[in-house]
Design a protein around this motif. Sequence first.
Motif, PDB file in Angstrom:
ATOM      1  N   SER A 127      27.804  42.306  29.035  1.00  0.00           N
ATOM      2  CA  SER A 127      28.818  41.181  29.272  1.00  0.00           C
ATOM      3  C   SER A 127      29.434  41.582  30.569  1.00  0.00           C
ATOM      4  O   SER A 127      29.789  42.637  30.981  1.00  0.00           O
ATOM      5  N   ASP A 128      29.437  40.531  31.719  1.00  0.00           N
ATOM      6  CA  ASP A 128      30.006  40.820  32.747  1.00  0.00           C
ATOM      7  C   ASP A 128      30.478  39.347  33.618  1.00  0.00           C
ATOM      8  O   ASP A 128      30.565  38.345  33.044  1.00  0.00           O
ATOM      9  N   THR A 129      31.088  39.672  34.485  1.00  0.00           N
ATOM     10  CA  THR A 129      31.580  38.699  35.491  1.00  0.00           C
ATOM     11  C   THR A 129      30.952  38.438  36.911  1.00  0.00           C
ATOM     12  O   THR A 129      30.964  39.427  37.740  1.00  0.00           O
ATOM     13  N   LEU A 130      30.217  37.462  37.119  1.00  0.00           N
ATOM     14  CA  LEU A 130      29.243  37.370  38.328  1.00  0.00           C
ATOM     15  C   LEU A 130      29.306  36.102  39.053  1.00  0.00           C
ATOM     16  O   LEU A 130      30.138  35.280  38.458  1.00  0.00           O
ATOM     17  N   PRO A 131      29.373  36.115  40.556  1.00  0.00           N
ATOM     18  CA  PRO A 131      29.380  35.120  41.368  1.00  0.00           C
ATOM     19  C   PRO A 131      28.182  33.975  41.182  1.00  0.00           C
ATOM     20  O   PRO A 131      28.435  32.924  41.609  1.00  0.00           O
ATOM     21  N   VAL A 132      27.217  34.402  40.443  1.00  0.00           N
ATOM     22  CA  VAL A 132      26.041  33.460  40.167  1.00  0.00           C
ATOM     23  C   VAL A 132      25.826  33.804  38.618  1.00  0.00           C
ATOM     24  O   VAL A 132      26.185  34.642  37.970  1.00  0.00           O
ATOM     25  N   LEU A 133      25.090  32.732  38.199  1.00  0.00           N
ATOM     26  CA  LEU A 133      24.644  32.504  36.823  1.00  0.00           C
ATOM     27  C   LEU A 133      23.502  33.550  36.672  1.00  0.00           C
ATOM     28  O   LEU A 133      22.492  33.673  37.076  1.00  0.00           O
ATOM     29  N   ARG A 134      23.763  34.029  35.324  1.00  0.00           N
ATOM     30  CA  ARG A 134      22.649  35.105  34.833  1.00  0.00           C
ATOM     31  C   ARG A 134      22.919  35.280  33.337  1.00  0.00           C
ATOM     32  O   ARG A 134      23.845  35.499  32.729  1.00  0.00           O
ATOM     33  N   GLY A 135      21.869  34.737  32.905  1.00  0.00           N
ATOM     34  CA  GLY A 135      21.680  34.769  31.179  1.00  0.00           C
ATOM     35  C   GLY A 135      22.543  33.504  30.804  1.00  0.00           C
ATOM     36  O   GLY A 135      22.039  32.431  31.216  1.00  0.00           O
ATOM     37  N   ARG A 136      23.532  33.835  29.941  1.00  0.00           N
ATOM     38  CA  ARG A 136      24.173  32.837  29.268  1.00  0.00           C
ATOM     39  C   ARG A 136      25.739  32.690  29.798  1.00  0.00           C
ATOM     40  O   ARG A 136      26.090  33.728  29.699  1.00  0.00           O
ATOM     41  N   VAL A 137      26.334  31.666  29.759  1.00  0.00           N
ATOM     42  CA  VAL A 137      27.822  31.629  30.208  1.00  0.00           C
ATOM     43  C   VAL A 137      28.248  31.841  28.696  1.00  0.00           C
ATOM     44  O   VAL A 137      28.341  31.216  27.795  1.00  0.00           O
ATOM     45  N   ARG A 138      29.391  32.708  28.825  1.00  0.00           N
ATOM     46  CA  ARG A 138      30.251  32.818  27.728  1.00  0.00           C
ATOM     47  C   ARG A 138      31.592  31.601  27.978  1.00  0.00           C
ATOM     48  O   ARG A 138      32.862  32.064  28.705  1.00  0.00           O
ATOM     49  N   THR A 139      31.155  30.494  27.145  1.00  0.00           N
ATOM     50  CA  THR A 139      32.204  29.414  27.538  1.00  0.00           C
ATOM     51  C   THR A 139      33.592  29.673  27.266  1.00  0.00           C
ATOM     52  O   THR A 139      34.321  29.008  27.773  1.00  0.00           O
ATOM     53  N   GLY A 140      33.718  30.112  26.034  1.00  0.00           N
ATOM     54  CA  GLY A 140      35.099  30.461  25.576  1.00  0.00           C
ATOM     55  C   GLY A 140      35.723  31.028  26.434  1.00  0.00           C
ATOM     56  O   GLY A 140      37.126  30.752  26.812  1.00  0.00           O
ATOM     57  N   GLU A 141      35.161  32.466  27.010  1.00  0.00           N
ATOM     58  CA  GLU A 141      36.094  33.144  27.887  1.00  0.00           C
ATOM     59  C   GLU A 141      36.084  32.445  29.196  1.00  0.00           C
ATOM     60  O   GLU A 141      37.378  32.373  29.852  1.00  0.00           O
ATOM     61  N   GLN A 142      35.025  31.493  29.540  1.00  0.00           N
ATOM     62  CA  GLN A 142      35.285  30.897  30.875  1.00  0.00           C
ATOM     63  C   GLN A 142      36.364  29.875  31.036  1.00  0.00           C
ATOM     64  O   GLN A 142      37.207  29.595  31.899  1.00  0.00           O
ATOM     65  N   MET A 143      36.698  29.178  29.892  1.00  0.00           N
ATOM     66  CA  MET A 143      37.583  28.202  29.694  1.00  0.00           C
ATOM     67  C   MET A 143      38.983  28.860  29.422  1.00  0.00           C
ATOM     68  O   MET A 143      40.039  28.207  30.122  1.00  0.00           O
ATOM     69  N   THR A 144      39.095  29.949  28.617  1.00  0.00           N
ATOM     70  CA  THR A 144      40.353  30.427  28.317  1.00  0.00           C
ATOM     71  C   THR A 144      41.032  31.373  29.415  1.00  0.00           C
ATOM     72  O   THR A 144      42.156  31.328  29.787  1.00  0.00           O
ATOM     73  N   ARG A 145      40.006  32.189  29.736  1.00  0.00           N
ATOM     74  CA  ARG A 145      40.760  33.390  30.803  1.00  0.00           C
ATOM     75  C   ARG A 145      40.533  33.061  32.224  1.00  0.00           C
ATOM     76  O   ARG A 145      41.029  33.529  32.895  1.00  0.00           O
ATOM     77  N   ARG A 146      39.179  32.177  32.419  1.00  0.00           N
ATOM     78  CA  ARG A 146      38.993  31.771  33.827  1.00  0.00           C
ATOM     79  C   ARG A 146      39.634  30.576  34.051  1.00  0.00           C
ATOM     80  O   ARG A 146      39.029  29.831  35.244  1.00  0.00           O
ATOM     81  N   PHE A 147      40.179  29.792  33.355  1.00  0.00           N
ATOM     82  CA  PHE A 147      40.833  28.293  33.446  1.00  0.00           C
ATOM     83  C   PHE A 147      39.765  27.410  34.186  1.00  0.00           C
ATOM     84  O   PHE A 147      40.036  26.387  34.688  1.00  0.00           O
ATOM     85  N   GLY A 148      38.324  27.558  33.437  1.00  0.00           N
ATOM     86  CA  GLY A 148      37.429  26.506  33.981  1.00  0.00           C
ATOM     87  C   GLY A 148      36.878  26.525  35.398  1.00  0.00           C
ATOM     88  O   GLY A 148      36.183  25.593  35.634  1.00  0.00           O
ATOM     89  N   LEU A 149      37.457  27.520  36.004  1.00  0.00           N
ATOM     90  CA  LEU A 149      36.907  27.563  37.512  1.00  0.00           C
ATOM     91  C   LEU A 149      35.425  27.906  37.466  1.00  0.00           C
ATOM     92  O   LEU A 149      34.806  28.425  36.727  1.00  0.00           O
ATOM     93  N   PRO A 150      34.790  27.315  38.575  1.00  0.00           N
ATOM     94  CA  PRO A 150      33.291  27.457  38.694  1.00  0.00           C
ATOM     95  C   PRO A 150      32.877  28.899  39.018  1.00  0.00           C
ATOM     96  O   PRO A 150      31.708  29.175  38.406  1.00  0.00           O
ATOM     97  N   VAL A 151      33.596  29.716  39.809  1.00  0.00           N
ATOM     98  CA  VAL A 151      33.407  31.138  39.858  1.00  0.00           C
ATOM     99  C   VAL A 151      34.369  31.779  39.856  1.00  0.00           C
ATOM    100  O   VAL A 151      35.623  31.393  40.155  1.00  0.00           O
TER     101      VAL A 151
END
Length: 397
Positions: A127-151
């Motif tokens: 599980s990681d945070t990357l500037p590019v897509l690799r594998g699967r997006v963790r949608t829940g964390e992307q929306m709640t902790r990353r506020f839906g930002l693209p990167v």
Amino acid sequence: MPPTLTLVEGDEARLVELSINEYEALSRLAIVDVTPTHEAGWYMLAAGRKIGAVSLGDRHVIVRPKITNLNRLVFLLGYARSSDIWRDDTVRLTGADELLPALAAVFSRLAARATEQGLLQGYRTVSDTLPVLRGRVRTGEQMTRRFGLPVPLAVEYDDFTVDIVENRVLLAATLRLLTIPQLSPDSRRRLQRLRIAFADVTTPRRGQPVPEWYPSRLNIRYQNALRLAEIVLTAQSFEQRVGRLVVTGFMFDMWRIFEDFVCTALSESLSRRYGRCATQYSLHLDEASRVRMRPDLVWMTPAGMIRAVIDAKYKAERPAGFPDADLYQMLAYCTVLGLKDGHLVYAKGNEPVRIHRVARADVQLHCHALDLGLPPAELLAQVDLLAEHIASPQHLS
């Protein structure tokens, strides 16, 4: 104290001169039994229930097992983990070997042989945070902790890597063995090469539990080294400072080795007859359930009715016989469980079973003895005879 002091289980205490820091270190860590004498600076040292080595600055204390054949000891060490692999021809130790340097020599050879074709690799979920897509997006964390930002993207992917459980276990054992004093130059060289080979493997943190590995066709070439690594990692390792004295050590508890062997071997033998076994079974002495008791092993029917209770006691031979406290403890187990027979298993020679009939109570306490110096097949045959005795109809009436 001489530069290297060797003690043997069961031998008489030795008169030794110690500094106050050395005395405090040995007493605090309970490595050996230390008794002050009337003369300042002089103490009586005797082996306790631990075996291994401890360094007190430039001085070393080595505690050798009473079992002179180290192959027998390694068999006992490994039986609870893999009852079908540890036999005399696995490690090939000699009577002149010291246990810990010998284990280091054997492990370094097995691990070097296991890794000579390259390190085992496998897939590990990252599980990681990357500037590019690799594998699967963790949608829940992307929306709640990353506020839906693209990167950056919160992703999860499978990585094919050498940083897997098997390599971590071998690395942990390698680092542990490198702390042993008096390693042979060849062993130290092989261990250092292994440490370099595992450079891309996560170094275990002190105090972390050893990761669990599971045998499979993929790690078959690692398995002998992994099983020996498990034995190495069961030892108590420590590094402390007492005043200006640096104290390091690597010790095994003989009582735990004996208890694990008896519980595993006897469970296998009794379970083949009928029913099942449970270790460290929880009981209470009083009706209010305030006083807890934990016998080492109980044998019960498939429905859960207890048929026998067994306790393993590792003690050096004493001419005075078996300690009274063990009998009181077993009597308490029998009373609570409503059993007429209780069984104590000691690490001793070939004495016949001793039976203590409790006065004014219909209870018999059986004291058995296992000869740990026997070859593995003969020792297991002795365990089978013990199981037959425990399971005999007159003890289960």
